[in-house]
Design a protein around this motif. Sequence first.
Motif, PDB file in Angstrom:
ATOM      1  N   GLU A  83       0.828  -1.207   0.000  1.00 34.51           N
ATOM      2  CA  GLU A  83       0.000   0.000   0.000  1.00 34.51           C
ATOM      3  C   GLU A  83       0.863   1.258   0.000  1.00 34.51           C
ATOM      4  O   GLU A  83       0.572   2.230  -0.724  1.00 34.51           O
ATOM      5  N   HIS A  84       1.928   1.237   0.778  1.00 34.00           N
ATOM      6  CA  HIS A  84       2.791   2.417   0.872  1.00 34.00           C
ATOM      7  C   HIS A  84       3.487   2.707  -0.463  1.00 34.00           C
ATOM      8  O   HIS A  84       3.524   3.873  -0.901  1.00 34.00           O
ATOM      9  N   HIS A  85       4.035   1.674  -1.083  1.00 34.91           N
ATOM     10  CA  HIS A  85       4.836   1.901  -2.293  1.00 34.91           C
ATOM     11  C   HIS A  85       3.988   2.026  -3.558  1.00 34.91           C
ATOM     12  O   HIS A  85       4.423   2.650  -4.520  1.00 34.91           O
ATOM     13  N   ILE A  86       2.785   1.480  -3.552  1.00 34.71           N
ATOM     14  CA  ILE A  86       1.882   1.686  -4.694  1.00 34.71           C
ATOM     15  C   ILE A  86       1.421   3.138  -4.727  1.00 34.71           C
ATOM     16  O   ILE A  86       1.339   3.753  -5.789  1.00 34.71           O
ATOM     17  N   GLY A  87       1.138   3.673  -3.549  1.00 40.36           N
ATOM     18  CA  GLY A  87       0.703   5.070  -3.484  1.00 40.36           C
ATOM     19  C   GLY A  87      -0.598   5.287  -4.240  1.00 40.36           C
ATOM     20  O   GLY A  87      -1.560   4.528  -4.091  1.00 40.36           O
ATOM     21  N   LYS A  88      -0.606   6.287  -5.108  1.00 44.63           N
ATOM     22  CA  LYS A  88      -1.826   6.646  -5.849  1.00 44.63           C
ATOM     23  C   LYS A  88      -1.779   6.181  -7.307  1.00 44.63           C
ATOM     24  O   LYS A  88      -2.553   6.675  -8.142  1.00 44.63           O
ATOM     25  N   ASP A  89      -0.904   5.246  -7.610  1.00 43.75           N
ATOM     26  CA  ASP A  89      -0.792   4.747  -8.984  1.00 43.75           C
ATOM     27  C   ASP A  89      -2.050   3.932  -9.325  1.00 43.75           C
ATOM     28  O   ASP A  89      -2.266   2.844  -8.798  1.00 43.75           O
ATOM     29  N   VAL A  90      -2.863   4.460 -10.234  1.00 42.10           N
ATOM     30  CA  VAL A  90      -4.170   3.855 -10.527  1.00 42.10           C
ATOM     31  C   VAL A  90      -4.056   2.571 -11.340  1.00 42.10           C
ATOM     32  O   VAL A  90      -5.066   1.870 -11.524  1.00 42.10           O
ATOM     33  N   ARG A  91      -2.867   2.244 -11.800  1.00 42.77           N
ATOM     34  CA  ARG A  91      -2.711   0.993 -12.559  1.00 42.77           C
ATOM     35  C   ARG A  91      -2.744  -0.225 -11.651  1.00 42.77           C
ATOM     36  O   ARG A  91      -2.894  -1.351 -12.115  1.00 42.77           O
ATOM     37  N   PHE A  92      -2.585  -0.008 -10.354  1.00 42.26           N
ATOM     38  CA  PHE A  92      -2.510  -1.108  -9.406  1.00 42.26           C
ATOM     39  C   PHE A  92      -3.877  -1.401  -8.777  1.00 42.26           C
ATOM     40  O   PHE A  92      -4.609  -0.481  -8.400  1.00 42.26           O
ATOM     41  N   THR A  93      -4.173  -2.704  -8.661  1.00 44.39           N
ATOM     42  CA  THR A  93      -5.318  -3.176  -7.893  1.00 44.39           C
ATOM     43  C   THR A  93      -4.798  -4.159  -6.857  1.00 44.39           C
ATOM     44  O   THR A  93      -4.169  -5.162  -7.201  1.00 44.39           O
ATOM     45  N   LEU A  94      -5.042  -3.852  -5.587  1.00 42.69           N
ATOM     46  CA  LEU A  94      -4.557  -4.707  -4.502  1.00 42.69           C
ATOM     47  C   LEU A  94      -5.725  -5.520  -3.953  1.00 42.69           C
ATOM     48  O   LEU A  94      -6.711  -4.958  -3.470  1.00 42.69           O
ATOM     49  N   LEU A  95      -5.605  -6.843  -4.070  1.00 40.67           N
ATOM     50  CA  LEU A  95      -6.673  -7.748  -3.649  1.00 40.67           C
ATOM     51  C   LEU A  95      -6.288  -8.475  -2.368  1.00 40.67           C
ATOM     52  O   LEU A  95      -5.112  -8.582  -2.032  1.00 40.67           O
ATOM     53  N   SER A  96      -7.308  -8.987  -1.684  1.00 36.44           N
ATOM     54  CA  SER A  96      -7.076  -9.748  -0.450  1.00 36.44           C
ATOM     55  C   SER A  96      -7.487 -11.197  -0.665  1.00 36.44           C
ATOM     56  O   SER A  96      -8.605 -11.475  -1.120  1.00 36.44           O
TER      57      SER A  96
END
Length: 372
Positions: A83-96
């Motif tokens: 979460e910290h290193h992705i920041g606001k980059d909208v290309r990323f989707t972080l799933l659980s």
Amino acid sequence: MLVIYSGILLIFLLFTILNSFFMPKLKPSALKEIPSVSIMIPLRNEERNAEELVHMLKKLVYPDLSFYLLDDQSEDATRSLLEHHIGKDVRFTLLSGKKLPEGWAGKVHACHTLSLNAQQEFLLFLDADVRLHPEAVDNAVAMLQEKGGALLTGFPRFPVKYLMEKWLVPMQHFLVYFHLPLFLANYTFFPPATAAHGAFMLFRREDYLEAGGHESIKASIVDDVHLAKRMKDTGKKVLLANVTDFVTCYMYTSSKEAWNGFKKNIFPGFGRSLPVTFALCLFYACFYVLPGVLFIYGIVHFFAGQSFSLFMFFPYLIIVLQKMYIDKCSNQSLLLSFSMPFSGAAFIVLMLVSMYTALRNKGYEWKGRTYS
């Protein structure tokens, strides 16, 4: 007798060189078109890789990329680091990730979950310990377009640091270049002639779904090979390429981790076959451990001033040349080729331990989970 023995080893060397000609090499190529690509990465307790992984993904130059990262119930700081290193980059989707369902292997379920979220034309599955050259995706997509394939995979370059890593990890390339008939692997749909590496698997999404995706091999702990075979079973073309100029994998952080990682894969990778395992143990003892014994025997006799045959040295020199050729093809340190007898011996012990673990139903432990 030593002349015949050396002749057999020389045939192995020549076959390896000839076989390598049927392994296409990933190289800079022009794209015919620019399809959308999703990069999908499962992560379980990968805090050591999280930061560098995200920074590497951000440096990729392919113009139409989306990133799907799945935190598979990590018990460390993986998610917070992502979460910290992705920041606001909208290309990323972080799933659980959710609790592992009955009958599924952990990584297979994580990859299946990722695939349900991606709608792009191409799906690239990576491991968290993989580092790509900035132009790796461009060149991989271009090769898949050029060859008309459904799946492009390859064994990465493996920098090695620990002793067991040095002996075992480069053996992946050795097995492919020596034992796998690469013409059959790359130019036929013959499933037994199939190899793949789960650290780098690029699919056409349509073909992946038609073959059933990861759901079709949900219980597999050798998911990469089984999924590649599944693609061939359904008439899809699979390409095994030399990707070592563009894909690097830092597999393990200790000798113990390297041992456990290979132990869970080696016997299942041989189809849990006792005859195959015993045959390979005998084969490597005769042709890749014995040359080292003969070499030491010759050295001892030389310094003792006793008569001996120069042919005592030839078998060792030939297997070193064979390993050196493969190490050069795979961007590995050429110095490791001189320890080939130790690699052969470690490989034999590994096969026996992996087989014993399976037969005793003790289960293979990996990433905090146990697989039968």
